[in-house]
Design an enzyme around this catalytic site. Structure first.
Site, PDB file in Angstrom:
ATOM      1  N   ASP A 157       0.849  -1.205   0.000  1.00 19.13           N
ATOM      2  CA  ASP A 157       0.000   0.000   0.000  1.00 19.13           C
ATOM      3  C   ASP A 157       0.882   1.251   0.000  1.00 19.13           C
ATOM      4  O   ASP A 157       0.733   2.131  -0.847  1.00 19.13           O
ATOM      5  CB  ASP A 157      -0.920  -0.005   1.226  1.00 19.13           C
ATOM      6  CG  ASP A 157      -1.798  -1.234   1.265  1.00 19.13           C
ATOM      7  OD1 ASP A 157      -2.660  -1.367   0.386  1.00 19.13           O
ATOM      8  OD2 ASP A 157      -1.613  -2.077   2.168  1.00 19.13           O
ATOM      9  N   TYR A 217       5.430 -14.256  -0.156  1.00 17.27           N
ATOM     10  CA  TYR A 217       4.630 -14.448   1.058  1.00 17.27           C
ATOM     11  C   TYR A 217       5.072 -15.758   1.719  1.00 17.27           C
ATOM     12  O   TYR A 217       5.879 -16.505   1.160  1.00 17.27           O
ATOM     13  CB  TYR A 217       3.138 -14.489   0.707  1.00 17.27           C
ATOM     14  CG  TYR A 217       2.660 -13.208   0.063  1.00 17.27           C
ATOM     15  CD1 TYR A 217       2.702 -12.010   0.771  1.00 17.27           C
ATOM     16  CD2 TYR A 217       2.200 -13.188  -1.246  1.00 17.27           C
ATOM     17  CE1 TYR A 217       2.292 -10.820   0.185  1.00 17.27           C
ATOM     18  CE2 TYR A 217       1.781 -11.994  -1.832  1.00 17.27           C
ATOM     19  CZ  TYR A 217       1.837 -10.822  -1.120  1.00 17.27           C
ATOM     20  OH  TYR A 217       1.440  -9.649  -1.695  1.00 17.27           O
ATOM     21  N   GLN A 238      13.454   1.995  -0.749  1.00 17.62           N
ATOM     22  CA  GLN A 238      12.778   1.714  -2.024  1.00 17.62           C
ATOM     23  C   GLN A 238      13.590   2.184  -3.237  1.00 17.62           C
ATOM     24  O   GLN A 238      13.605   1.529  -4.273  1.00 17.62           O
ATOM     25  CB  GLN A 238      11.383   2.347  -2.053  1.00 17.62           C
ATOM     26  CG  GLN A 238      10.540   1.827  -3.193  1.00 17.62           C
ATOM     27  CD  GLN A 238       9.225   2.545  -3.322  1.00 17.62           C
ATOM     28  OE1 GLN A 238       9.164   3.772  -3.381  1.00 17.62           O
ATOM     29  NE2 GLN A 238       8.140   1.793  -3.350  1.00 17.62           N
ATOM     30  N   ARG A 243       6.227 -10.412  -5.365  1.00 17.88           N
ATOM     31  CA  ARG A 243       4.860 -10.617  -4.874  1.00 17.88           C
ATOM     32  C   ARG A 243       4.052  -9.326  -5.059  1.00 17.88           C
ATOM     33  O   ARG A 243       4.574  -8.307  -5.528  1.00 17.88           O
ATOM     34  CB  ARG A 243       4.922 -11.011  -3.401  1.00 17.88           C
ATOM     35  CG  ARG A 243       5.374  -9.877  -2.501  1.00 17.88           C
ATOM     36  CD  ARG A 243       5.596 -10.335  -1.064  1.00 17.88           C
ATOM     37  NE  ARG A 243       5.431  -9.201  -0.145  1.00 17.88           N
ATOM     38  CZ  ARG A 243       5.725  -9.240   1.134  1.00 17.88           C
ATOM     39  NH1 ARG A 243       6.213 -10.335   1.673  1.00 17.88           N
ATOM     40  NH2 ARG A 243       5.535  -8.172   1.904  1.00 17.88           N
ATOM     41  N   GLY A 244       2.808  -9.367  -4.607  1.00 16.93           N
ATOM     42  CA  GLY A 244       1.996  -8.153  -4.510  1.00 16.93           C
ATOM     43  C   GLY A 244       1.836  -7.416  -5.818  1.00 16.93           C
ATOM     44  O   GLY A 244       1.449  -8.005  -6.838  1.00 16.93           O
ATOM     45  N   GLU A 245       2.151  -6.128  -5.792  1.00 12.84           N
ATOM     46  CA  GLU A 245       1.983  -5.307  -6.992  1.00 12.84           C
ATOM     47  C   GLU A 245       3.267  -4.596  -7.399  1.00 12.84           C
ATOM     48  O   GLU A 245       3.684  -4.663  -8.546  1.00 12.84           O
ATOM     49  CB  GLU A 245       0.875  -4.273  -6.767  1.00 12.84           C
ATOM     50  CG  GLU A 245      -0.460  -4.930  -6.601  1.00 12.84           C
ATOM     51  CD  GLU A 245      -1.625  -3.972  -6.688  1.00 12.84           C
ATOM     52  OE1 GLU A 245      -1.457  -2.817  -7.103  1.00 12.84           O
ATOM     53  OE2 GLU A 245      -2.735  -4.399  -6.325  1.00 12.84           O
ATOM     54  N   ASP A 246       3.866  -3.886  -6.450  1.00 16.04           N
ATOM     55  CA  ASP A 246       4.980  -3.039  -6.857  1.00 16.04           C
ATOM     56  C   ASP A 246       6.207  -3.860  -7.241  1.00 16.04           C
ATOM     57  O   ASP A 246       6.797  -3.626  -8.304  1.00 16.04           O
ATOM     58  CB  ASP A 246       5.326  -2.035  -5.747  1.00 16.04           C
ATOM     59  CG  ASP A 246       6.271  -0.959  -6.254  1.00 16.04           C
ATOM     60  OD1 ASP A 246       5.940  -0.326  -7.276  1.00 16.04           O
ATOM     61  OD2 ASP A 246       7.354  -0.781  -5.682  1.00 16.04           O
ATOM     62  N   SER A 247       6.590  -4.836  -6.409  1.00 14.75           N
ATOM     63  CA  SER A 247       7.780  -5.627  -6.773  1.00 14.75           C
ATOM     64  C   SER A 247       7.491  -6.467  -8.016  1.00 14.75           C
ATOM     65  O   SER A 247       8.395  -6.734  -8.827  1.00 14.75           O
ATOM     66  CB  SER A 247       8.235  -6.503  -5.602  1.00 14.75           C
ATOM     67  OG  SER A 247       7.221  -7.384  -5.193  1.00 14.75           O
TER      68      SER A 247
HETATM   69  C1  LIG Z   1      11.574  -6.134   0.905  1.00 14.27           C
HETATM   70  C2  LIG Z   1      11.530  -4.696   0.461  1.00 14.27           C
HETATM   71  C3  LIG Z   1      10.455  -4.177  -0.221  1.00 14.27           C
HETATM   72  N1  LIG Z   1      10.470  -2.878  -0.630  1.00 14.27           N
HETATM   73  C4  LIG Z   1       9.307  -2.309  -1.292  1.00 14.27           C
HETATM   74  C5  LIG Z   1       9.127  -2.663  -2.734  1.00 14.27           C
HETATM   75  C6  LIG Z   1       7.637  -2.395  -2.883  1.00 14.27           C
HETATM   76  O1  LIG Z   1       7.447  -1.011  -3.108  1.00 14.27           O
HETATM   77  C7  LIG Z   1       7.046  -2.781  -1.540  1.00 14.27           C
HETATM   78  C8  LIG Z   1       6.398  -4.152  -1.541  1.00 14.27           C
HETATM   79  O2  LIG Z   1       5.178  -4.078  -2.168  1.00 14.27           O
HETATM   80  P1  LIG Z   1       4.595  -5.222  -3.095  1.00 14.27           P
HETATM   81  O3  LIG Z   1       5.655  -5.715  -3.962  1.00 14.27           O
HETATM   82  O4  LIG Z   1       3.381  -4.689  -3.750  1.00 14.27           O
HETATM   83  O5  LIG Z   1       4.257  -6.436  -2.103  1.00 14.27           O
HETATM   84  P2  LIG Z   1       3.391  -6.527  -0.750  1.00 14.27           P
HETATM   85  O6  LIG Z   1       2.979  -7.904  -0.595  1.00 14.27           O
HETATM   86  O7  LIG Z   1       4.189  -5.992   0.356  1.00 14.27           O
HETATM   87  O8  LIG Z   1       2.137  -5.641  -0.972  1.00 14.27           O
HETATM   88  C9  LIG Z   1       0.809  -6.121  -1.103  1.00 14.27           C
HETATM   89  O9  LIG Z   1       0.057  -5.402  -0.185  1.00 14.27           O
HETATM   90  C10 LIG Z   1      -1.316  -5.768  -0.154  1.00 14.27           C
HETATM   91  C11 LIG Z   1      -2.008  -4.972   0.896  1.00 14.27           C
HETATM   92  C12 LIG Z   1      -1.920  -5.533  -1.485  1.00 14.27           C
HETATM   93  O10 LIG Z   1      -3.250  -5.888  -1.476  1.00 14.27           O
HETATM   94  C13 LIG Z   1      -1.171  -6.367  -2.466  1.00 14.27           C
HETATM   95  O11 LIG Z   1      -1.692  -6.229  -3.727  1.00 14.27           O
HETATM   96  C14 LIG Z   1       0.265  -5.924  -2.439  1.00 14.27           C
HETATM   97  O12 LIG Z   1       0.347  -4.589  -2.808  1.00 14.27           O
HETATM   98  O13 LIG Z   1       8.132  -2.765  -0.630  1.00 14.27           O
HETATM   99  C15 LIG Z   1      11.557  -2.051  -0.368  1.00 14.27           C
HETATM  100  O14 LIG Z   1      11.559  -0.889  -0.763  1.00 14.27           O
HETATM  101  N2  LIG Z   1      12.603  -2.562   0.313  1.00 14.27           N
HETATM  102  C16 LIG Z   1      12.651  -3.855   0.735  1.00 14.27           C
HETATM  103  O15 LIG Z   1      13.661  -4.269   1.334  1.00 14.27           O
END
Ligand SMILES: Cc1cn([C@H]2C[C@H](O)[C@@H](COP(=O)(O)OP(=O)(O)O[C@H]3O[C@@H](C)[C@H](O)[C@@H](O)[C@H]3O)O2)c(=O)[nH]c1=O
Length: 388
Positions: A19, A195, A256, A272-276
Site C-alpha cells: 500500500d 509471502y 525503495q 509478490r503483490g503489486e509493486d515488486s
Molecule cells: C523487501 C523490500 C520491499 N520494498 C518495497 C518494494 C515495494 O514497493 C514494496 C512491496 O510491495 P509489493 O511488492 O506490492 O508487495 P506486498 O505484498 O508488500 O504488498 C501487497 O500489499 C497488499 C495490501 C496488497 O493488497 C497487495 O496487492 C500488495 O500490494 O516494498 C523495499 O523498498 N525494500 C525492501 O527491502
C-alpha cells in the site's frame, strides 16, 4: 502546458508494504517528474520506515523527496487540495468528504485501484461514480493495455537499468552497498521476496545439490520461517549460511530507491503483490509472481489473466515452463521438478523477459497518464484553479 495542482494522496496500510510502496513511488514521481505539490496522508509510519528509513515516526509534518507527509488523522482539519486520490479504496473520513463537498471549485476525486490484467479493467478505467451530496469520484485502474491507466515507471528507469547492467563494476559496488557478500563465481543469484510458503524443502534441497553454486537472497518477511525450519537454525538479518552449493543470505530492508538494484543483480526474481511484481518486469528478469491470496480464488483469475498476456507470444515450451513453476509456487506444490525445468530454460526466459519489458515500455507510464487525465477532468470543470 502542465498545470501544477495540489494533490492529496491517502494511504491506509492494510498489511505488508505494497500500500505504501505503490503510494510512495507515485508520490515521489508526481513531485519529481511532474512538479506537482503532493501531500501524503498515511496511517502506518512503521511500515513506511521499512522502505524509507529517513522517515520520522512521530513528526506532525515532514517533507521527504519533495512530498509533504502528514499523519492520517490530520485530514480532520485539512482543506482538500485540487486533486484527492484514495489509494486502493481506502475510506476518507466523513469530515474530509464534507470538506470536499464544500470546496469551490470541487477537487478532482479519484480512487486508484489494484493492478490487474483482467479484461474488465479496460472497461472500468476512469468510469465516474456518483457519490452522495452530488460529488463525483472516478476509478483509476492501472494495467497492461493502452486502455488502462498504465504502470508506474520513472522516466529514466530503463536507461538507468541499462547503464547499470553495462557497467561490470556496478553489480559488485551495489552488492557491497547493500551489505551483500559477493556470490561465488558463476553462481546463480535468486532474489526471494514472497509471502509465507510451506514446502520449500524440495526446492532448497535441489539448489543445495546443484552443480552450479546458488546464492539465495531472502528479503525480510514470513517466508523466512520455512527457510529457518529447513536450515534448522534462525538466520539473523545480515547473516549468511551455506548448505552444499546453496548460500542463503537474510537481507535487511532496503530503501525503495535501491530496491531495483537487487532485482537487476539477480538472475531470477521471486516477487509478490503489486509493486515488486511490476519492478521485476522493468528489471527484465525471469521471474515468478507470488500473487496476494484473495477470497473466492479471485487471485487465480488474476494470475491466469496476467499469464495469458505475458505468454501470448511465447512458444509452447516456454509457456509450459513458466506456467509449471508459477503454478507450483502459488498452489503450494513441491517446487523441485518445475524449478529444474525453469533453470534449464533461463536463457530463453531472459530473452522473453526483455521482449516483454520492451513491449510494456511503449505504453505511457501511470503517473504521466494520471496527470494528463486529472488535467482534463479539471479543465472540464469550469472553475478549478491552479495551485496558488
Ligand atoms: C523487501 C523490500 C520491499 N520494498 C518495497 C518494494 C515495494 O514497493 C514494496 C512491496 O510491495 P509489493 O511488492 O506490492 O508487495 P506486498 O505484498 O508488500 O504488498 C501487497 O500489499 C497488499 C495490501 C496488497 O493488497 C497487495 O496487492 C500488495 O500490494 O516494498 C523495499 O523498498 N525494500 C525492501 O527491502
Amino acid at each position: 502546458m502542465k498545470v501544477q495542482h495540489r494533490w492529496d494522496l491517502f494511504c491506509h496500510v492494510v498489511d505488508n508494504l505494497g500500500d505504501i510502496g505503490v503510494t510512495w513511488r507515485l508520490a515521489r514521481q508526481l513531485a519529481a517528474e511532474h512538479q506537482q505539490q503532493v501531500r501524503l496522508f498515511l496511517d502506518d509510519f512503521k511500515a513506511f520506515a521499512h522502505i524509507a528509513p529517513q522517515v520520522q515516526l512521530r513528526a506532525a509534518e515532514q517533507n521527504l523527496a519533495g512530498v509533504q507527509i502528514v499523519p492520517w488523522a490530520r485530514q480532520a482539519q485539512a482543506t482538500p487540495g485540487d486533486v484527492v486520490v484514495e489509494m486502493f479504496g481506502c475510506h476518507l473520513s466523513d469530515a474530509f468528504i464534507a470538506q470536499i463537498g464544500k470546496a469551490s471549485p470541487q477537487p478532482v476525486w479519484l480512487n486508484l485501484e489494484h493492478l490487474s490484467a483482467e479484461k474488465w479493467v479496460d472497461l472500468h478505467h476512469l468510469k465516474p461514480s456518483p457519490q452522495s451530496g452530488g460529488l463525483m469520484k472516478y476509478f483509476y485502474y492501472p494495467g497492461f493495455t493502452d486502455k488502462s491507466g498504465g504502470l508506474l515507471r520513472e522516466s529514466n528507469l530503463i536507461s538507468q537499468r541499462d547503464n547499470w547492467q553495462m557497467q561490470p563494476s556496478a553489480k559488485r559496488i551495489a552488492l557491497r552497498a547493500l551489505g551483500l557478500p559477493p556470490p561465488p563465481d558463476h553462481a546463480l543469484t535468486v532474489l526471494l521476496f514472497s509471502y509465507a510458503r510451506q514446502r520449500l524443502d524440495g526446492w532448497l534441497h535441489t539448489m543445495a545439490a546443484s552443480e552450479r553454486p546458488v546464492a539465495l537472497w531472502v528479503c525480510p518477511g514470513p517466508v523466512m520461517t520455512a527457510i529457518n525450519t529447513w536450515l534448522d537454525m534462525t538466520l539473523q538479518t545480515g547473516q549468511i549460511t551455506s548448505r552444499g552449493s546453496l548460500s542463503i543470505y537474510a537481507l535487511p530492508y532496503i530503501p525503495q530507491q535501491r530496491f531495483d538494484e537487487l532485482l537487476w543483480a539477480a538472475d531470477v526474481c521471486i516477487v509478490r503483490g503489486e509493486d515488486s511484481f511490476v519492478r521485476a518486469q522493468w528489471a527484465a528478469k525471469p521471474f515468478v509472481w507470488h500473487i496476494y491470496p484473495q477470497e473466492d480464488s479471485a487471485h487465480d483469475r488474476k494470475l491466469d489473466a496476467f499469464l495469458d498476456l505475458y505468454l501470448n507470444e511465447a512458444d509452447s515450451e516456454l509457456r509450459d515452463t513458466v506456467v509449471h513453476f508459477w503454478t507450483a509456487w502459488n498452489r503450494g506444490l513441491d517446487l523441485a521438478p518445475a524449478w529444474l525445468e525453469f533453470v534449464s530454460s533461463l536463457p530463453a526466459l531472459q530473452r522473453h523477459a526483455l521482449k516483454w519489458s520492451r513491449s510494456l515500455q511503449t505504453q505511457a507510464d501511470l503517473a504521466s497518464q494520471l496527470v494528463d487525465e486529472v488535467q482534463q477532468l479539471a479543465s472540464n470543470r469550469p472553475s478549478l484553479a491552479p495551485a496558488r
